[in-house]
Motif scaffolding. Structure first.
Motif, PDB file in Angstrom:
ATOM      1  N   MET A   1       2.048  17.978 -12.456  1.00 39.39           N
ATOM      2  CA  MET A   1       3.154  16.985 -12.422  1.00 39.39           C
ATOM      3  C   MET A   1       2.683  15.606 -11.965  1.00 39.39           C
ATOM      4  SD  MET A   1       6.503  17.532 -13.119  1.00 39.39           S
ATOM      5  CE  MET A   1       7.428  18.886 -12.425  1.00 39.39           C
ATOM      6  N   ASP A   2       1.478  15.523 -11.343  1.00 36.15           N
ATOM      7  CA  ASP A   2       0.936  14.259 -10.852  1.00 36.15           C
ATOM      8  C   ASP A   2       1.822  13.641  -9.755  1.00 36.15           C
ATOM      9  OD1 ASP A   2      -0.914  12.308 -10.616  1.00 36.15           O
ATOM     10  OD2 ASP A   2      -0.480  11.288 -12.512  1.00 36.15           O
ATOM     11  N   ILE A   3       2.112  14.417  -8.744  1.00 32.79           N
ATOM     12  CA  ILE A   3       2.851  13.970  -7.554  1.00 32.79           C
ATOM     13  C   ILE A   3       1.801  13.749  -6.462  1.00 32.79           C
ATOM     14  CG2 ILE A   3       4.433  14.745  -5.726  1.00 32.79           C
ATOM     15  CD1 ILE A   3       6.003  14.037  -8.193  1.00 32.79           C
ATOM     16  N   THR A   4       1.603  12.473  -6.082  1.00 34.56           N
ATOM     17  CA  THR A   4       0.497  12.190  -5.156  1.00 34.56           C
ATOM     18  C   THR A   4       0.910  11.317  -3.968  1.00 34.56           C
ATOM     19  OG1 THR A   4      -0.031  10.291  -6.534  1.00 34.56           O
ATOM     20  CG2 THR A   4      -1.275  12.307  -6.966  1.00 34.56           C
ATOM     21  N   GLY A   5       2.192  10.902  -3.923  1.00 31.54           N
ATOM     22  CA  GLY A   5       2.604   9.931  -2.915  1.00 31.54           C
ATOM     23  C   GLY A   5       3.422  10.529  -1.778  1.00 31.54           C
ATOM     24  N   TYR A   6       4.290   9.673  -1.225  1.00 30.06           N
ATOM     25  CA  TYR A   6       5.058  10.028  -0.024  1.00 30.06           C
ATOM     26  C   TYR A   6       6.549  10.158  -0.365  1.00 30.06           C
ATOM     27  CZ  TYR A   6       0.743   8.600   2.194  1.00 30.06           C
ATOM     28  OH  TYR A   6      -0.590   8.497   2.541  1.00 30.06           O
ATOM     29  N   ALA A   7       7.155  11.246   0.110  1.00 27.63           N
ATOM     30  CA  ALA A   7       8.535  11.566  -0.285  1.00 27.63           C
ATOM     31  C   ALA A   7       9.488  11.565   0.907  1.00 27.63           C
ATOM     32  CB  ALA A   7       8.567  12.941  -0.949  1.00 27.63           C
ATOM     33  N   LEU A   8      10.644  10.965   0.674  1.00 31.04           N
ATOM     34  CA  LEU A   8      11.763  11.038   1.623  1.00 31.04           C
ATOM     35  C   LEU A   8      12.839  11.896   0.957  1.00 31.04           C
ATOM     36  CD1 LEU A   8      13.550  10.059   4.055  1.00 31.04           C
ATOM     37  CD2 LEU A   8      14.148   8.083   2.649  1.00 31.04           C
ATOM     38  N   VAL A   9      13.264  12.960   1.652  1.00 35.28           N
ATOM     39  CA  VAL A   9      14.294  13.834   1.081  1.00 35.28           C
ATOM     40  C   VAL A   9      15.457  13.911   2.059  1.00 35.28           C
ATOM     41  CG1 VAL A   9      14.863  16.154   0.231  1.00 35.28           C
ATOM     42  CG2 VAL A   9      12.571  15.199  -0.164  1.00 35.28           C
ATOM     43  N   THR A  10      16.643  13.455   1.622  1.00 28.58           N
ATOM     44  CA  THR A  10      17.826  13.617   2.476  1.00 28.58           C
ATOM     45  C   THR A  10      18.470  14.970   2.167  1.00 28.58           C
ATOM     46  OG1 THR A  10      19.497  12.733   0.960  1.00 28.58           O
ATOM     47  CG2 THR A  10      18.246  11.115   2.248  1.00 28.58           C
ATOM     48  N   GLY A  11      19.115  15.531   3.175  1.00 29.77           N
ATOM     49  CA  GLY A  11      19.704  16.861   2.992  1.00 29.77           C
ATOM     50  C   GLY A  11      18.631  17.933   2.861  1.00 29.77           C
ATOM     51  N   GLY A  12      17.446  17.624   3.358  1.00 36.24           N
ATOM     52  CA  GLY A  12      16.306  18.537   3.208  1.00 36.24           C
ATOM     53  C   GLY A  12      16.380  19.779   4.075  1.00 36.24           C
ATOM     54  N   GLY A  13      17.400  19.856   4.909  1.00 31.53           N
ATOM     55  CA  GLY A  13      17.517  21.038   5.782  1.00 31.53           C
ATOM     56  C   GLY A  13      18.071  22.259   5.078  1.00 31.53           C
ATOM     57  N   SER A  14      18.594  22.109   3.874  1.00 33.23           N
ATOM     58  CA  SER A  14      19.275  23.243   3.233  1.00 33.23           C
ATOM     59  C   SER A  14      19.263  23.102   1.717  1.00 33.23           C
ATOM     60  CB  SER A  14      20.727  23.292   3.737  1.00 33.23           C
ATOM     61  OG  SER A  14      21.468  24.308   3.095  1.00 33.23           O
TER      62      SER A  14
ATOM     63  N   ASP B   1       0.572   5.683 -14.119  1.00 33.14           N
ATOM     64  CA  ASP B   1      -0.259   6.820 -14.502  1.00 33.14           C
ATOM     65  C   ASP B   1      -1.691   6.320 -14.578  1.00 33.14           C
ATOM     66  OD1 ASP B   1      -1.737   8.713 -15.920  1.00 33.14           O
ATOM     67  OD2 ASP B   1      -0.018   9.340 -17.130  1.00 33.14           O
ATOM     68  N   ALA B   2      -2.560   6.915 -13.770  1.00 34.32           N
ATOM     69  CA  ALA B   2      -3.945   6.430 -13.686  1.00 34.32           C
ATOM     70  C   ALA B   2      -4.617   6.383 -15.051  1.00 34.32           C
ATOM     71  CB  ALA B   2      -4.731   7.317 -12.731  1.00 34.32           C
ATOM     72  N   SER B   3      -4.215   7.251 -15.988  1.00 35.55           N
ATOM     73  CA  SER B   3      -4.907   7.319 -17.278  1.00 35.55           C
ATOM     74  C   SER B   3      -4.183   6.540 -18.383  1.00 35.55           C
ATOM     75  CB  SER B   3      -5.071   8.780 -17.698  1.00 35.55           C
ATOM     76  OG  SER B   3      -3.793   9.354 -17.848  1.00 35.55           O
ATOM     77  N   SER B   4      -3.095   5.812 -18.030  1.00 32.33           N
ATOM     78  CA  SER B   4      -2.353   5.118 -19.086  1.00 32.33           C
ATOM     79  C   SER B   4      -1.762   3.800 -18.590  1.00 32.33           C
ATOM     80  CB  SER B   4      -1.225   6.032 -19.597  1.00 32.33           C
ATOM     81  OG  SER B   4      -0.349   5.316 -20.413  1.00 32.33           O
ATOM     82  N   VAL B   5      -2.453   2.700 -18.893  1.00 30.90           N
ATOM     83  CA  VAL B   5      -1.958   1.373 -18.511  1.00 30.90           C
ATOM     84  C   VAL B   5      -0.610   1.107 -19.186  1.00 30.90           C
ATOM     85  CG1 VAL B   5      -2.512  -1.090 -18.478  1.00 30.90           C
ATOM     86  CG2 VAL B   5      -4.350   0.569 -18.404  1.00 30.90           C
ATOM     87  N   GLU B   6      -0.430   1.682 -20.392  1.00 30.13           N
ATOM     88  CA  GLU B   6       0.791   1.438 -21.171  1.00 30.13           C
ATOM     89  C   GLU B   6       2.047   1.896 -20.425  1.00 30.13           C
ATOM     90  OE1 GLU B   6      -1.904   2.901 -22.368  1.00 30.13           O
ATOM     91  OE2 GLU B   6      -2.631   1.434 -23.837  1.00 30.13           O
ATOM     92  N   ARG B   7       1.911   2.818 -19.512  1.00 32.35           N
ATOM     93  CA  ARG B   7       3.097   3.309 -18.786  1.00 32.35           C
ATOM     94  C   ARG B   7       3.553   2.351 -17.686  1.00 32.35           C
ATOM     95  NH1 ARG B   7       4.264   9.463 -18.858  1.00 32.35           N
ATOM     96  NH2 ARG B   7       3.102  10.153 -20.677  1.00 32.35           N
TER      97      ARG B   7
END
Ligand SMILES: NC(=O)c1ccc[n+]([C@@H]2O[C@H](COP(=O)([O-])OP(=O)(O)OC[C@H]3O[C@@H](n4cnc5c(N)ncnc54)[C@H](O)[C@@H]3O)[C@@H](O)[C@H]2O)c1
Length: 276
Positions: free
Chosen positions: A1-14, A146-152
């Motif tokens: 999926m190429d998920i490499t960064g930092y995530a904030l999730v609200t309601g993450g307790g349930s 996307d590291a492999s696609s400048v077009e994105r």
């Protein structure tokens, strides 16, 4: 999926928020802030996410928890500031905190305090989260999507908001929830167009009935609801929180780089009509 960064999730307790936290941890996110009004539940999710990441990724993964009341402006501001302080940026925000709306009853007999409370938490909360996260994302350096696609193109971050099929259709006896979820779709679409030139994508996820503590509480409140739903559901089952989390991560990832302002229905065919 190429998920490499930092995530904030609200309601993450349930429920769905928790499933998103675990999915981020397993997919390779570098850091996670779990924000919930129930901070003990948020801490538990953060611990579970660390354990999940340890078995799935090689990166140093950090997870923390923070108290948030999404209906309270200063609480939202503090939580978003904590995210930036901890990780330096917000690459992904999944906004899953919310309430089902209290009593069920037709418009003629509906409870006004439940209506106001539901809009206060679900609508004002979504506005505040989207507002403060947009400010934080706008201030951060863009990255190549996307590291492999400048077009994105480039990205400053992605926001995924939990709407519902009730953002599209009316459910009987749930005016407060339907009204709130329609408004949430409006916030999401407006944020998508307002943020588009800054490289911030905003999308809404619209699930039907997903097997979470929120839905189990509704089943306790309304006798016979579960069986009625299962009888009418084309796939004959409730959705899994993990199935919603998969969609949330897709919408956060570069795989969805040309998608913004959408309302992605995840309902096992429910809005197509009943199966008979
Ligand atoms: N479960 C479903 O069938 C379903 C379907 C469509 C949409 N949704 C939406 O998905 C989201 C998550 O639902 P869920 O089923 O996982 O519910 P849940 O009750 O399992 O989890 C919701 C979380 O939000 C937190 N929360 C509640 N009020 C808060 C507040 N004021 N501030 C901060 N946190 C707060 C709760 O503590 C809880 O941890 C909600 O927006 C819900 O409307 C759920």
């Amino acid at each position: 999926m190429d998920i490499t960064g930092y995530a904030l999730v609200t309601g993450g307790g349930s429920g769905i928020g928790k499933a998103c936290c675990l999915a981020f941890a397993k997919a390779g996110a570098r850091g996670l802030l779990v924000a919930d009004i129930n901070v003990d539940a948020a801490k538990k999710t953060a611990d579970e996410a660390k354990a999940a990441a340890a078995t799935c990724t090689t990166l140093d993964f950090r997870a923390e928890a923070v108290h948030i009341d999404i209906a309270d402006e200063s609480s939202v501001q503090t939580a978003v500031e904590k995210m930036v302080e901890l990780f330096g940026r917000v690459d992904y925000c999944v906004h899953s905190a919310g309430v089902s709306g209290g009593s069920h009853g037709s418009i003629a007999g509906n409870n006004f305090s439940d209506f106001k409370r539901t809009l206060d938490i679900n609508v004002n909360g979504t506005y505040l989260i989207t507002n403060f996260v947009s400010v934080a994302m706008k201030a951060q350096e863009p990255k190549q999507t996307d590291a492999s696609s400048v077009e994105r193109g480039f990205t400053r971050g992605t926001i995924v908001i939990l709407g519902s099929v009730s953002s599209m259709i009316a459910n009987p006896g749930m005016v407060q929830y339907t009204a709130a979820k329609h408004a949430i779709m409006g916030i999401s679409k407006t944020a998508a167009i307002d943020n588009v030139t800054f490289g911030i994508r905003v999308n809404c996820i619209c699930p039907s009935w997903i097997d979470t503590p929120m839905v189990q509480r509704s089943f306790e409140l309304v006798p016979g609801l579960e069986q009625t739903l299962l009888d009418g559901a084309p796939m004959g089952r409730l959705g899994r929180p993990e199935e919603v989390a998969d969609a949330a991560l897709f919408l956060c990832s570069p795989k969805s780089s040309f998608i913004t302002g959408c309302g992605l229905i995840i309902d096992g065919g429910m809005t197509l009509g009943t199966k008979t």
